[in-house]
Each structure stands twice: as structure tokens, then as C-alpha cells.
Design an enzyme around this catalytic site. Sequence first.
Site, mmCIF file in Angstrom:
data_model
loop_
_atom_site.group_PDB
_atom_site.id
_atom_site.type_symbol
_atom_site.label_atom_id
_atom_site.label_comp_id
_atom_site.label_asym_id
_atom_site.label_seq_id
_atom_site.Cartn_x
_atom_site.Cartn_y
_atom_site.Cartn_z
ATOM 1 N N CYS A 135 1.404 14.995 54.422
ATOM 2 C CA CYS A 135 1.613 16.401 54.759
ATOM 3 C C CYS A 135 1.112 16.666 56.182
ATOM 4 O O CYS A 135 -0.048 16.370 56.486
ATOM 5 C CB CYS A 135 0.860 17.288 53.768
ATOM 6 S SG CYS A 135 0.816 19.011 54.277
ATOM 7 N N TYR A 174 31.949 53.841 50.372
ATOM 8 C CA TYR A 174 32.692 52.953 49.483
ATOM 9 C C TYR A 174 32.171 52.933 48.055
ATOM 10 O O TYR A 174 32.666 52.198 47.212
ATOM 11 C CB TYR A 174 32.733 51.529 50.033
ATOM 12 C CG TYR A 174 31.371 50.952 50.384
ATOM 13 C CD1 TYR A 174 30.403 50.743 49.412
ATOM 14 C CD2 TYR A 174 31.055 50.618 51.692
ATOM 15 C CE1 TYR A 174 29.169 50.230 49.729
ATOM 16 C CE2 TYR A 174 29.811 50.104 52.021
ATOM 17 C CZ TYR A 174 28.876 49.909 51.025
ATOM 18 O OH TYR A 174 27.649 49.408 51.338
ATOM 19 N N ASP A 220 29.906 44.808 57.936
ATOM 20 C CA ASP A 220 28.643 44.142 58.242
ATOM 21 C C ASP A 220 27.689 45.131 58.908
ATOM 22 O O ASP A 220 27.559 45.174 60.122
ATOM 23 C CB ASP A 220 28.933 42.943 59.150
ATOM 24 C CG ASP A 220 27.770 41.977 59.181
ATOM 25 O OD1 ASP A 220 26.799 42.198 58.432
ATOM 26 O OD2 ASP A 220 27.831 41.008 59.952
ATOM 27 N N CYS A 269 -2.157 19.136 55.998
ATOM 28 C CA CYS A 269 -3.474 18.824 55.418
ATOM 29 C C CYS A 269 -3.680 17.328 55.237
ATOM 30 O O CYS A 269 -4.699 16.902 54.709
ATOM 31 C CB CYS A 269 -3.662 19.550 54.084
ATOM 32 S SG CYS A 269 -2.645 18.877 52.755
ATOM 33 N N LYS A 306 34.490 44.110 53.784
ATOM 34 C CA LYS A 306 33.035 44.175 53.600
ATOM 35 C C LYS A 306 32.445 44.412 54.987
ATOM 36 O O LYS A 306 32.524 43.553 55.867
ATOM 37 C CB LYS A 306 32.518 42.866 53.011
ATOM 38 C CG LYS A 306 31.028 42.886 52.767
ATOM 39 C CD LYS A 306 30.610 41.670 51.952
ATOM 40 C CE LYS A 306 29.160 41.742 51.549
ATOM 41 N NZ LYS A 306 28.225 41.726 52.667
ATOM 42 N N CYS A 336 -4.374 22.690 50.960
ATOM 43 C CA CYS A 336 -3.405 22.617 52.059
ATOM 44 C C CYS A 336 -3.260 24.014 52.661
ATOM 45 O O CYS A 336 -2.852 24.952 51.977
ATOM 46 C CB CYS A 336 -2.057 22.126 51.543
ATOM 47 S SG CYS A 336 -0.790 22.172 52.826
ATOM 48 N N GLU A 379 38.834 45.680 49.735
ATOM 49 C CA GLU A 379 38.530 46.420 50.964
ATOM 50 C C GLU A 379 37.606 45.578 51.831
ATOM 51 O O GLU A 379 36.914 44.689 51.312
ATOM 52 C CB GLU A 379 37.844 47.744 50.603
ATOM 53 C CG GLU A 379 36.415 47.552 50.132
ATOM 54 C CD GLU A 379 35.916 48.645 49.186
ATOM 55 O OE1 GLU A 379 36.522 48.820 48.118
ATOM 56 O OE2 GLU A 379 34.935 49.280 49.544
ATOM 57 N N LYS A 424 33.760 36.043 50.971
ATOM 58 C CA LYS A 424 33.270 35.932 52.342
ATOM 59 C C LYS A 424 34.250 35.164 53.232
ATOM 60 O O LYS A 424 34.922 34.247 52.766
ATOM 61 C CB LYS A 424 31.915 35.193 52.362
ATOM 62 C CG LYS A 424 30.836 35.847 51.508
ATOM 63 C CD LYS A 424 30.452 37.227 51.962
ATOM 64 C CE LYS A 424 29.474 37.249 53.089
ATOM 65 N NZ LYS A 424 28.107 36.929 52.740
ATOM 66 N N CYS A 430 3.780 18.161 49.201
ATOM 67 C CA CYS A 430 2.387 17.919 49.550
ATOM 68 C C CYS A 430 1.571 18.009 48.272
ATOM 69 O O CYS A 430 1.756 18.911 47.461
ATOM 70 C CB CYS A 430 1.944 18.991 50.539
ATOM 71 S SG CYS A 430 0.172 19.128 50.676
HETATM 72 S S1 IVH Z 1 30.028 47.728 47.106
HETATM 73 C C1 IVH Z 1 27.251 47.803 43.437
HETATM 74 N N1 IVH Z 1 31.637 47.690 49.148
HETATM 75 O O1 IVH Z 1 27.470 44.512 51.080
HETATM 76 C C2 IVH Z 1 27.897 47.257 44.635
HETATM 77 N N2 IVH Z 1 29.421 46.897 49.474
HETATM 78 O O2 IVH Z 1 26.354 42.108 49.906
HETATM 79 C C3 IVH Z 1 27.804 48.146 45.793
HETATM 80 N N3 IVH Z 1 28.932 46.229 51.759
HETATM 81 O O3 IVH Z 1 24.617 46.010 49.742
HETATM 82 C C4 IVH Z 1 28.314 47.559 47.015
HETATM 83 N N4 IVH Z 1 30.901 46.693 52.605
HETATM 84 O O4 IVH Z 1 25.592 46.963 51.921
HETATM 85 C C5 IVH Z 1 30.409 47.410 48.707
HETATM 86 N N5 IVH Z 1 33.133 47.758 50.895
HETATM 87 C C6 IVH Z 1 31.932 47.493 50.444
HETATM 88 C C7 IVH Z 1 30.939 46.984 51.288
HETATM 89 C C8 IVH Z 1 29.691 46.694 50.757
HETATM 90 C C9 IVH Z 1 29.688 46.248 52.869
HETATM 91 C C10 IVH Z 1 27.550 45.754 51.712
HETATM 92 C C11 IVH Z 1 26.575 46.632 50.987
HETATM 93 C C12 IVH Z 1 25.972 45.778 49.917
HETATM 94 C C13 IVH Z 1 26.225 44.419 50.474
HETATM 95 C C14 IVH Z 1 26.227 43.375 49.385
#
Ligand code: IVH
Length: 706
Positions: A429, A236, A130, A432, A128, A453, A126, A324, A447
Site C-alpha cells: 500500500c 418536463y 444537460d 501505509c 434529456k 492505513c 424528449e 444516452k 490494503c
Molecule cells: S424526467 C422521475 N425528463 O436528468 C424522473 N429528466 O438523470 C424525473 N433531465 O434528475 C426526470 N432532461 O435533472 C426528465 N426531459 C427530461 C430530462 C430530465 C434532463 C435530468 C433531470 C434528472 C436527470 C436524471
Amino acid sequence: MTATRPIESLSAEDAADELATLAKILHDANNAYHTADSPKISDADYDALKRRNADIETRFPELKRSDSPTEIVGAAPADGFSKVTHAQRMLSLGNAFTDEDVAEFDVSIRKYLGLTADQPLHYTAEPKIDGLSLSLRYENGQFVQAATRGDGQTGENVTANARTISDIPQTLSNAPDILEVRGEVYMSHEDFAALNTRQAEAGGKPFANPRNAAAGSLRQLDSLVTAARPLRFFAYAWGVLSDPLAEAQFDAIGRLKALGFQTNPLTALCHGPDDMIAHYQKIEAQRAALGYDIDGVVYKVNALDLQGRLGFRSTTPRWAIAHKFPAELAWTWLEAIDIQVGRTGALSPVARLNPVTVGGVVVSNATLHNADYIAGRDNKGETIREGKDIRVGDWVQVYRAGDVIPKVADVDLSKRPSDAVAFEFPEICPECQSPALREEGDAVHRCTGGMICPAQAVEKLKHFVSRAAFDIEGLGAKQVEQFYSDQWIAEPNDIFTLKDRYGTGLQQLKNREGWGEKSADNLFQAIEDKRTIGLARVLFALGIRHVGEQASNLLARHFGSWDTLVTALDAAKEKSGDTWDTLLSIDGVGDVMAGSLVAAFANDAERASINRLAASLSIQDAEQLDTSGSSVAGKTVVFTGTLEKMTRAEAKARAEALGAKVSGSVSAKTDLVIAGPGAGSKAKKATDLGVDVIDEDAWLDLISGA
Ligand code: IVH
């Protein structure tokens, strides 16, 4: 106090006076809100004054003050919200960047679970999102609480604000009695653009990207402001549940949808890495048209019982990963290379760039890592960027991936100014003037000034008060810098004598700019509250190189008390002998970390400072895991031979979860050896030493019900 004269009738002089008054009132009100739980004025008055201020600034832009309260729109300091402890931690995700990483993720899960390559293993995939994660709690179908992730353990109570988000149902029918739904709060591109236009019209600062806008909007102290910001929510995941939602991730998401939550329509069930990557590509192709920001694809093991077996590492689940999207790139001029000195004395070169937008975020600084990186070599001395060095004046490519600090990735030599000179990395450094040395095998110049420092001292202090360390409310990086520069604090223990020195007498905290009686008292109290503190936090707070949060936890759990730990480190200072071996036998502690730790305690000046601190504190013995009923808590166990019912990794994780220490080698300190078929010298050594040796079934009996 509210000025009511029509703005058109104000002279410039009146306007300037009124702006000055408003600045004072609004800053005071803001302080009162953050440092005390008793705001001086109502939220509505606050808003009205703020609007008046903005209106005057719009009419007389030239009179806008440098301390204009308009600038405090947005992210409200965390102190304004009460805290919520998550009953089940909110975790982050490990990352995959390539198709190979995804295949490896599948392999490692199969290995952990002991599945062969041809046994079926399904995953969900699914987008991710942002945004920022939020945990919603429902009791008997009623929405009762919303909390941000915070540090994963403790978040902020943003219930009133979450109630204004229309994607979040207020009531549920046919839901488990206790249900914590987790998901992402985000803002669509369209709403983001409209919000920034409104911000600009009101004379406010625009948000850099939709995520910042969503975070700033959710963390408003005034929920009316949040209500006016169009936030959305995708569910999610879940936290505490009184009844399971389903047997599989995919169905659990379906259940959340049926309960009335928005779930992402691009969630799919995949049958292995190829399928997952195909879905990733499908999502990536739609990315630009989605209307909201996503930064990758999340894969999760579908079967919830397998998720349970896989469990968690310290901050991420083993059963999920974020794949990613490739980093964003842009080109700009490199204006200067500055050197920053960190807590451990590392000199870090920072690129000062002509500001450029990289994937929606304005970037003006980027890391250059170290001298080799600038010169065109990697850590192993091998050529990078075809050997091109980086020079001030160069046209450089900036690269940004997710939250990672932007990097300078490439140089266009055709645009290099003829007078550009190769960068000479300083051997002194800049803070310092002590020599900055580069040890053999180390990529970094350090340093040698230690606590003399100022940069190291202040960074160490900032680390000391940071969230995972002492986390003193009201004492953040900014205050530490100010107190350090005025010589109020030079080392951690000075924080604990602050009240004696500046609570009464000639110079007092309450008389400092930005402080008052109430805020000073609050800080002294917050410091007092942290005099009693856990062993792991103290160890982490010391900021010893290589000794991070996880290592501090391991060490604390191993040694139990401060005195035991210190005695052991003293006994190990020659880096040999039994105690040194014990230190190395702790799973997760290697000789570099152990060496750094004993060296810090053996350094006279550092030790004296540590002792002064310890004398001011009441250091609590390491928290025991919740191993009540566990027959193996505190025992040192060794697995050897082949295990047949579970993999080695799973056995180790389960043993540790029950409070046992898992060691790789047998010694007189071993309590128990679990030997499977093929066990050899370790089992024999155990028998010779009189240590109990049992088989896998006996081990499972021993821990069953624990
Ligand atoms: S699952 C135990 N599913 O990504 C795992 N996270 O980098 C729970 N996020 O803190 C997260 N979309 O804020 C999950 N479809 C998705 C997500 C998601 C965005 C975020 C979430 C998490 C962060 C981790």
C-alpha cells in the site's frame, strides 16, 4: 472600509495593501455568509468590494494574490441556502446505452404490467437536457418556492434566484391550487460563451461547460448575480399536485405549455421501441444545432395510471429511462499512473493525463480500474483492447459518458515511446506500506492495513460525514482531512468528543485558521444535532464493504433497532445457523454482503470503534414506512404459484410499499403465503408449519384500502 481612490492613482504598494485588505474583508464576509445566517455586509457592498478587487487585479495582474477573492466567484457553498424537503422525492433516471437496452426496457415494463407483446404501450420521447433540475411550487397560481434537487429528499431554497429566470412564470391562471412543476435549468451555448468572455474580462475563472455555468449561476447567494446570468428553463415533470394535469404524460406536458412554461419542442409520442429509436436518431441528428447541451433522450410511459402502477425503485422510476448518446472521445498522453487508496482499502490506479478537452470538459485524470484493466484483461480474464497494456508515456484514448468518471479506453501502440515499460501494480500500500493483497476472484488489490492505513481511515471518515450518512453541516471532506492530519479525529466517535477536547482549553477549534467563535459553535451544534440519528444512516455511515444505502435501509427495516441488529450479527458470525439464514432471507441481502457485515462486527478493532460510536449516539429505531392502516406492515409474506391479477414484480413492490417483507422461502417466520394456481411445495410447507395460506383475491382484499 470601501476604498475609493481612483485605481489609476494607486501605486503598486498601495494596490498590494488594498488587495490584502479586500481579501480579508471578502473572505470574512464569505465565511459569515456561509457559517452564520447573518452576513456582515450587505450584498451590494459585497459586490462593490468584489468589483473593486477585480479592477485592481486587472490593473496590476502581477499583484493578484494566491488567495484572491476573485476565485470564489461561482458555486456558493450549499450552506448559504435554507433547505427544502421535497414532499415528493426528486429522482434520477436509469440509463440505456444501446437499442437493445431500449427494447429490454419495453420488455421489462410489459412483463411488470403483464402486457403481451402485441398489446399497445405508448411512450413519450424528449431530449434529456444537460442542466440541473429544479422544482417550482405554485400555490393558487402564485409562484412561491424553487428548490434544487439536492440529494433528492432535501434541496436548496433558491426561490429568489429562480424569480430572475424569465422562462419561469410568476403567476399562472387555471392551474391546480397546488402545483409543483419540475424541469431543467440550463444555459444556451451562445449565452455561455458570452458569460465566459465577461468572466475572463473581469479576471474571473471561466466555467468548464454550460451546465457548470448554469449550476454556478443558480446557486449564487446574491440573486442580482443570478439575474445577470441568462438562465432558461424547460418543464418536463411535476411533483405534488392538487388535481391531475391530464391522463397521459404527453397531454400533461401540453398542459404545462398551455400554462405558460417552456416545454421541449422535440417531445414526441412514440408507439414502441422502433419508434422511440427513430425519434432518438432524429434528435441526435439535430443535437449540434440545438444551441444547448443535451446528453440523451428520455422515454416515459405515456399513460399516467400505468406510471402509477409501475412506481419507483429506490432512486429511479420504473416507467422512464434515459437513452444516452454515445460517449465522447479524445486522445492524449498518459503522464503517470498514481495509486489511490479508498475507504475499503481498494487500490485504484488513476491515469494522470496531459489535459485534454473531451466533449467540452477538460479532463486530466481518468480511472484505470485495476491491474487487469491496465494489463489488457477484463474481470473474467478475457482480452480487452486486443490485449494491449497501458504504459506511462502512451498515447491514450480518453472516453467520457455523462457524469461518469472518464476512462482510458484505448492505446495507440504506434506512438509508444521505445523506453516505455509495463506497469507493475504495487503489492504494498503506497499510503501505509502494509501488504496489498488480491484475493481470489477479486479484481482489486486491497490494503490490509485497516484503520492504521491513513488513506482508509480518512476515506472512511469522509464517508461517515457524507450526505447520505451523518451529513454534518460544516464538516465536509476538507475539514475531515485537516482534522485527521492534525490528529484531532481518527475514528467516527472522535467527532462526537470534539467539543470536549477542542471547545475549551489550550487548543481550541475557534482559534484554528479559517474558524472563528461562531463557526466553531455552529459545528459543535451541528454535531450535537446528529447524536440522535436513524438506524439506517448509522449502518450506512460505517462504510462496510458491500453495505450501501439501499442495503442499510433494508437491514434497518428488517431488524428495527440497533440492539436487535447487533445481537443478530453476533449470532450470525459463524456464517451458519438460524440467524445467518434469516439474514440471507432478507430480499436484497446476499451472502457476500451478509458475510462482509458480520465480519466487520466480528473484527475486534472495528467492533470496539463501532461500540464507542454507538455509546455516543441515540440511534432511533428504523423509520416505519407510512403504512398507517396497512394490515400487512411488518409481516413476512411469500408469493407462490401464478398470480392472475398482477405480475410477481408488481405484487412484491406493492407489498413492500405497504411495509411487508417479501421473502422467497417459507419458514416458521413467514406470516402469510399468497398462493396462486400451480403453487406447490411452498404452499404445502406453509400448511405444515401452520402458516396462513390465502389466494390472490383474499390478498387483494386484505390490502385494499391500505
Ligand atoms: S424526467 C422521475 N425528463 O436528468 C424522473 N429528466 O438523470 C424525473 N433531465 O434528475 C426526470 N432532461 O435533472 C426528465 N426531459 C427530461 C430530462 C430530465 C434532463 C435530468 C433531470 C434528472 C436527470 C436524471
